[in-house]
Design a protein around this motif. Structure first.
Motif, PDB file in Angstrom:
ATOM      1  N   ASP A 138       0.819  -1.215   0.000  1.00  0.00           N
ATOM      2  CA  ASP A 138       0.000   0.000   0.000  1.00  0.00           C
ATOM      3  C   ASP A 138       0.853   1.266   0.000  1.00  0.00           C
ATOM      4  O   ASP A 138       0.393   2.330  -0.423  1.00  0.00           O
ATOM      5  CB  ASP A 138      -0.949   0.013   1.201  1.00  0.00           C
ATOM      6  N   ILE A 139       2.106   1.183   0.444  1.00  0.00           N
ATOM      7  CA  ILE A 139       2.975   2.360   0.479  1.00  0.00           C
ATOM      8  C   ILE A 139       3.527   2.685  -0.902  1.00  0.00           C
ATOM      9  O   ILE A 139       3.616   3.858  -1.294  1.00  0.00           O
ATOM     10  CB  ILE A 139       4.127   2.146   1.482  1.00  0.00           C
ATOM     11  N   VAL A 140       3.901   1.679  -1.672  1.00  0.00           N
ATOM     12  CA  VAL A 140       4.636   1.919  -2.920  1.00  0.00           C
ATOM     13  C   VAL A 140       3.826   1.627  -4.171  1.00  0.00           C
ATOM     14  O   VAL A 140       4.341   1.784  -5.281  1.00  0.00           O
ATOM     15  CB  VAL A 140       5.935   1.086  -2.946  1.00  0.00           C
ATOM     16  N   ASP A 141       2.556   1.234  -4.050  1.00  0.00           N
ATOM     17  CA  ASP A 141       1.739   0.944  -5.225  1.00  0.00           C
ATOM     18  C   ASP A 141       1.659   2.191  -6.119  1.00  0.00           C
ATOM     19  O   ASP A 141       1.352   3.289  -5.655  1.00  0.00           O
ATOM     20  CB  ASP A 141       0.339   0.521  -4.791  1.00  0.00           C
ATOM     21  N   GLY A 142       1.963   2.020  -7.390  1.00  0.00           N
ATOM     22  CA  GLY A 142       1.891   3.121  -8.345  1.00  0.00           C
ATOM     23  C   GLY A 142       3.103   4.015  -8.386  1.00  0.00           C
ATOM     24  O   GLY A 142       3.121   5.007  -9.117  1.00  0.00           O
ATOM     25  N   THR A 143       4.153   3.691  -7.626  1.00  0.00           N
ATOM     26  CA  THR A 143       5.373   4.501  -7.621  1.00  0.00           C
ATOM     27  C   THR A 143       6.404   3.912  -8.589  1.00  0.00           C
ATOM     28  O   THR A 143       6.164   2.894  -9.247  1.00  0.00           O
ATOM     29  CB  THR A 143       5.981   4.554  -6.211  1.00  0.00           C
ATOM     30  N   ILE A 161       8.873   2.301  -7.826  1.00  0.00           N
ATOM     31  CA  ILE A 161       9.295   0.973  -7.355  1.00  0.00           C
ATOM     32  C   ILE A 161       8.510  -0.114  -8.066  1.00  0.00           C
ATOM     33  O   ILE A 161       9.087  -1.052  -8.639  1.00  0.00           O
ATOM     34  CB  ILE A 161       9.139   0.875  -5.830  1.00  0.00           C
ATOM     35  N   THR A 162       7.189  -0.016  -8.059  1.00  0.00           N
ATOM     36  CA  THR A 162       6.393  -1.023  -8.766  1.00  0.00           C
ATOM     37  C   THR A 162       6.483  -0.827 -10.272  1.00  0.00           C
ATOM     38  O   THR A 162       6.107  -1.712 -11.036  1.00  0.00           O
ATOM     39  CB  THR A 162       4.926  -0.970  -8.307  1.00  0.00           C
ATOM     40  N   GLY A 163       6.977   0.332 -10.693  1.00  0.00           N
ATOM     41  CA  GLY A 163       7.207   0.556 -12.118  1.00  0.00           C
ATOM     42  C   GLY A 163       8.509  -0.039 -12.607  1.00  0.00           C
ATOM     43  O   GLY A 163       8.884   0.143 -13.764  1.00  0.00           O
ATOM     44  N   ARG A 164       9.201  -0.737 -11.704  1.00  0.00           N
ATOM     45  CA  ARG A 164      10.425  -1.459 -12.061  1.00  0.00           C
ATOM     46  C   ARG A 164      11.498  -0.532 -12.631  1.00  0.00           C
ATOM     47  O   ARG A 164      12.103  -0.810 -13.667  1.00  0.00           O
ATOM     48  CB  ARG A 164      10.118  -2.602 -13.030  1.00  0.00           C
ATOM     49  N   ARG A 165      11.743   0.558 -11.914  1.00  0.00           N
ATOM     50  CA  ARG A 165      12.771   1.508 -12.330  1.00  0.00           C
ATOM     51  C   ARG A 165      13.652   1.857 -11.139  1.00  0.00           C
ATOM     52  O   ARG A 165      13.170   1.933 -10.003  1.00  0.00           O
ATOM     53  CB  ARG A 165      12.135   2.789 -12.882  1.00  0.00           C
ATOM     54  N   LEU A 166      14.941   2.057 -11.399  1.00  0.00           N
ATOM     55  CA  LEU A 166      15.827   2.558 -10.363  1.00  0.00           C
ATOM     56  C   LEU A 166      15.460   3.996 -10.014  1.00  0.00           C
ATOM     57  O   LEU A 166      14.969   4.750 -10.866  1.00  0.00           O
ATOM     58  CB  LEU A 166      17.290   2.508 -10.827  1.00  0.00           C
ATOM     59  N   ILE A 167      15.693   4.375  -8.776  1.00  0.00           N
ATOM     60  CA  ILE A 167      15.248   5.668  -8.272  1.00  0.00           C
ATOM     61  C   ILE A 167      16.445   6.563  -8.048  1.00  0.00           C
ATOM     62  O   ILE A 167      17.322   6.243  -7.229  1.00  0.00           O
ATOM     63  CB  ILE A 167      14.455   5.487  -6.964  1.00  0.00           C
ATOM     64  N   ARG A 168      16.505   7.685  -8.750  1.00  0.00           N
ATOM     65  CA  ARG A 168      17.593   8.636  -8.550  1.00  0.00           C
ATOM     66  C   ARG A 168      17.467   9.239  -7.151  1.00  0.00           C
ATOM     67  O   ARG A 168      16.393   9.653  -6.734  1.00  0.00           O
ATOM     68  CB  ARG A 168      17.548   9.741  -9.603  1.00  0.00           C
TER      69      ARG A 168
END
Length: 268
Positions: free
Chosen positions: A173-178, A180-187
């Protein structure tokens, strides 16, 4: 009643058990300790003839020991065909990895490592949603029955060589739609994203252990035969002491040492 003879035996302590490891592994361990303790400083040339005489071992055994140290990046070939003591393990400060930065700024931990001349990079291997997270993760994240988690698999490399495998768990519920779930590294790193979402990491609890690698870990990390893993299991807590992220990292012990800084707790 203990007799005088029994008392003498107790005072002497338990009988010593001889080291059962092969000779080259014992020599590797002793030379490794000399290097890491600073007794043998960087730049020292380790000569086969000197070592065979000092250690009472044949040339083949000493060669295998020195090869182990080279695999652990503690020695490197010298111009005259001998081995020279090289750099030590990289000192990592875990607290720095939890500092959030702006959305356009790089992850501060990577910046620090690159300043030391190391090309450190993260590769995202996989992201998956776990309908039934492992029991340890359920407990650590305080998930309710049926609550899902998101797991990200990361590989850390130093100069293109594998250094650590990292599993990162979140409540869905914290990271849904971010990202992270978009399978991308985060700058800027995951701590920056969590802070942006309103879940800044305010407190972390680390459990650090050592273990032998699994077959998969050994294959991916390309570990020397003499090297164990460091395992860091971290739970980060946010506002209201809610756990928001669990990091389960296994690190090649010959590449890392961890530095923690803290003040003594106030008496209660």
């Amino acid at each position: 009643m203990t007799t005088a003879h029994e008392a003498m035996d107790l005072a002497a302590g338990p009988p010593e058990t001889p080291d059962q490891r092969p000779m080259h592994e014992r020599i590797t361990a002793d030379l490794r300790e000399e290097i890491l303790s600073g007794t043998t400083p960087p730049g020292t040339v380790l000569r086969h003839a000197d070592l065979t005489q000092r250690l009472g071992a044949d040339d083949t055994t000493v060669h295998r020991a020195l090869r182990n140290l080279q695999d652990e990046h503690l020695t490197a070939p010298h111009a005259d065909g001998e081995m020279v003591v090289g750099h030590h393990r990289q000192t990592m400060r875990p607290a720095q990895g939890m500092s959030p930065v702006g959305p356009s700024e790089p992850f501060p931990w990577l910046v620090e490592v690159r300043r030391r001349g190391i090309d450190a990079r993260f590769t995202l291997l996989e992201v998956e949603v776990l309908p039934e997270p492992p029991a340890r993760i359920v407990e650590a994240l305080q998930l309710a029955d049926g609550q899902r988690a998101v797991l990200g698999h990361l590989l850390l490399t130093f100069d293109g060589k594998p250094a650590a495998l990292i599993k990162v768990y979140f409540a869905y519920d914290i990271v849904d739609g971010t990202l992270i779930t978009g399978r991308r590294l985060i700058r800027g790193g995951i701590p920056s994203l969590l802070s942006h979402l309103g879940y800044p990491a305010l407190r972390c609890v680390d459990l650090v252990t050592a273990q032998t690698p699994t077959q998969e870990q050994n294959t991916i990390l390309r570990l020397p035969e003499t090297v164990p893993l460091l395992r860091t299991f971290r739970v980060a807590y946010s506002t209201g002491d809610r756990p928001v992220i669990v990091t389960d990292a296994v690190e090649a012990a010959h590449l890392f040492e961890l530095q923690y800084e803290f003040s003594p707790a106030s008496p209660r």
